[in-house]
Motif scaffolding. Sequence first.
Motif, mmCIF file in Angstrom:
data_model
loop_
_atom_site.group_PDB
_atom_site.id
_atom_site.type_symbol
_atom_site.label_atom_id
_atom_site.label_comp_id
_atom_site.label_asym_id
_atom_site.label_seq_id
_atom_site.Cartn_x
_atom_site.Cartn_y
_atom_site.Cartn_z
ATOM 1 N N THR A 28 72.342 63.650 96.501
ATOM 2 C CA THR A 28 70.767 62.412 97.570
ATOM 3 C C THR A 28 71.722 61.375 97.327
ATOM 4 O O THR A 28 70.572 60.490 97.622
ATOM 5 C CB THR A 28 69.804 62.792 96.800
ATOM 6 O OG1 THR A 28 69.993 62.861 95.203
ATOM 7 C CG2 THR A 28 69.280 64.173 97.614
ATOM 8 N N LYS A 29 72.720 61.267 96.710
ATOM 9 C CA LYS A 29 73.540 59.705 95.893
ATOM 10 C C LYS A 29 73.990 58.907 96.830
ATOM 11 O O LYS A 29 75.352 59.080 98.179
ATOM 12 C CB LYS A 29 74.353 60.130 95.310
ATOM 13 C CG LYS A 29 75.395 58.834 94.398
ATOM 14 C CD LYS A 29 75.798 58.565 93.578
ATOM 15 C CE LYS A 29 76.548 57.523 92.958
ATOM 16 N NZ LYS A 29 77.148 57.723 91.958
ATOM 17 N N ILE A 30 73.599 57.781 97.250
ATOM 18 C CA ILE A 30 74.651 56.975 98.554
ATOM 19 C C ILE A 30 75.495 56.780 97.860
ATOM 20 O O ILE A 30 75.680 55.840 97.089
ATOM 21 C CB ILE A 30 73.754 55.673 98.987
ATOM 22 C CG1 ILE A 30 72.012 56.232 99.756
ATOM 23 C CG2 ILE A 30 74.141 55.127 99.950
ATOM 24 C CD1 ILE A 30 71.449 54.930 99.807
ATOM 25 N N GLU A 31 77.214 57.309 98.843
ATOM 26 C CA GLU A 31 77.888 56.532 98.044
ATOM 27 C C GLU A 31 78.990 57.528 99.575
ATOM 28 O O GLU A 31 78.875 58.313 100.243
ATOM 29 C CB GLU A 31 78.639 57.157 97.084
ATOM 30 C CG GLU A 31 78.535 59.246 97.361
ATOM 31 C CD GLU A 31 79.036 59.556 95.380
ATOM 32 O OE1 GLU A 31 78.748 58.912 94.903
ATOM 33 O OE2 GLU A 31 79.579 61.288 95.398
ATOM 34 N N ILE A 38 70.155 60.705 103.956
ATOM 35 C CA ILE A 38 70.204 60.000 102.522
ATOM 36 C C ILE A 38 69.656 58.474 103.974
ATOM 37 O O ILE A 38 70.706 57.916 103.922
ATOM 38 C CB ILE A 38 71.355 59.535 102.019
ATOM 39 C CG1 ILE A 38 71.282 60.710 101.609
ATOM 40 C CG2 ILE A 38 70.700 58.736 100.564
ATOM 41 C CD1 ILE A 38 73.091 60.562 100.223
ATOM 42 N N PRO A 39 68.460 58.570 104.187
ATOM 43 C CA PRO A 39 68.156 57.091 105.182
ATOM 44 C C PRO A 39 68.181 55.666 104.035
ATOM 45 O O PRO A 39 68.733 54.843 104.996
ATOM 46 C CB PRO A 39 67.135 58.033 105.682
ATOM 47 C CG PRO A 39 66.464 58.760 104.678
ATOM 48 C CD PRO A 39 66.970 59.340 103.790
ATOM 49 N N ASN A 40 67.294 55.876 102.961
ATOM 50 C CA ASN A 40 67.615 54.550 102.570
ATOM 51 C C ASN A 40 67.950 54.819 101.021
ATOM 52 O O ASN A 40 68.166 56.525 100.266
ATOM 53 C CB ASN A 40 66.698 53.766 102.357
ATOM 54 C CG ASN A 40 65.542 54.538 102.316
ATOM 55 O OD1 ASN A 40 64.645 55.570 102.042
ATOM 56 N ND2 ASN A 40 64.900 54.990 104.003
ATOM 57 N N PHE A 87 57.989 58.187 107.812
ATOM 58 C CA PHE A 87 57.952 58.692 106.741
ATOM 59 C C PHE A 87 58.286 58.037 105.303
ATOM 60 O O PHE A 87 57.210 57.674 104.475
ATOM 61 C CB PHE A 87 59.135 60.018 106.551
ATOM 62 C CG PHE A 87 58.950 60.936 107.597
ATOM 63 C CD1 PHE A 87 57.842 61.576 108.138
ATOM 64 C CD2 PHE A 87 60.075 61.543 107.363
ATOM 65 C CE1 PHE A 87 58.153 62.028 108.590
ATOM 66 C CE2 PHE A 87 60.548 62.977 108.474
ATOM 67 C CZ PHE A 87 59.335 63.210 109.425
ATOM 68 N N ASP A 88 58.964 56.789 105.816
ATOM 69 C CA ASP A 88 58.586 55.781 104.663
ATOM 70 C C ASP A 88 57.688 54.756 104.431
ATOM 71 O O ASP A 88 56.767 53.886 103.993
ATOM 72 C CB ASP A 88 60.040 55.044 105.103
ATOM 73 C CG ASP A 88 61.272 55.635 104.536
ATOM 74 O OD1 ASP A 88 61.478 56.392 103.646
ATOM 75 O OD2 ASP A 88 62.443 54.881 104.178
#
Length: 380
Positions: free
Chosen positions: A307-310, A325-327, A367-368
């Motif tokens: 779940t990490k942005i990379e 992972i949208p943000n 959702f956000d």
Amino acid sequence: MKKYQIKTIVVTTIFILSLLSSCQVGRFVWYNYANITDYKIFPSRTVHKSTVPFTFYQSATGNTPKKIIAKNSLDHNQVFDFDTYLEESKTVAFLVIQNDTIKYENYFNKYNQSSVSSSFSMAKSILSILIGIAIDDGLIKSVNEPITNYIPELKKNGFDKVTIEHLLQMTSGLDFDESYISPFSEASSYYYGTNIRNAISKLKLKNEPGQEFEYTSGSPQILGLILERVINGKTVTQYLEEKLWIPLGMEYEASWSLDRKKNGIEKTFCCINARARDFAKIGRLYLNKGHWDNKQIVSEAWVKKSTKIESLNGSAPYYQYQWWIPNKNSFMAEGHLGQFIYVNPLKKIIIVRLGEKHGGVVWWSIFDRLSKNLGQELLH
């Protein structure tokens, strides 16, 4: 009727019958398009429920907005009744949970709490959890292993450099037609066909692995075959039941669709058939970093990596280990026709949306907005 007309009719009839005689093409022609009720048309294995079910608390008062500002058909902002908005976007189940409490739960079009829906590609995220558990169990050594350690027959197809991580990140370089429009694509073959193991043996590469992200259903299906081979004679369904369904206190039985009844393999790229509340428990597991009632179900490091942005080794920053992972504040499992398990750890929120169609809605944005505005009258 002229002779050439009769001949045309005969030739056309023979062609159609030949198509229908092929199980894959016949299923494609007959059923036409994937539906959340497709669990009824495929063979499957049962996932038994827990004898000690976990249930979320029920909020005494609703906390979701009664109105929502959204785009209308003319692309103008308009205020909609929230329930009407969900129903008109072809939602069949919508569930909002915060701090283990159900803040909103509603069902549409004759669906209810016990109605089954296909996960479609949300199953990819669940499969990823099982791969992480298999590594924790020592059944798989590392994500850096070449997949030919487990599927040696793919060596002849040039898969020596493809690792388990390449499959998880969709960077394998696989030559795979993801089209669901053509009955002859690999995606249709995996969905409607009856011999996925054989189909895997014919796979080829079109690019060097680790270079770029390309979403394909072939990658998680190869992962499913690896999992099947390391779990000591169990089926993938049994492993799901043992490692997730029973420990997470699922309230209902589920099933996993197969390619065929006899000696079938699970369609691990899709097709876990379950209920909204039980899908929400998958979200709760990752919200709590792999913990469940003081037990570590899957390692915290696996959840973090997933779940990490990379964007290492060609991977996409918005997709890691079969999770979207949208943000930086959220992640989610997503399936065809708009099936979602959304998690916002900061707000302690889980949202499940199941639908007959995507409905033309950018759901992660909804959702956000819900996560930010929960408890307010108007969602804007």
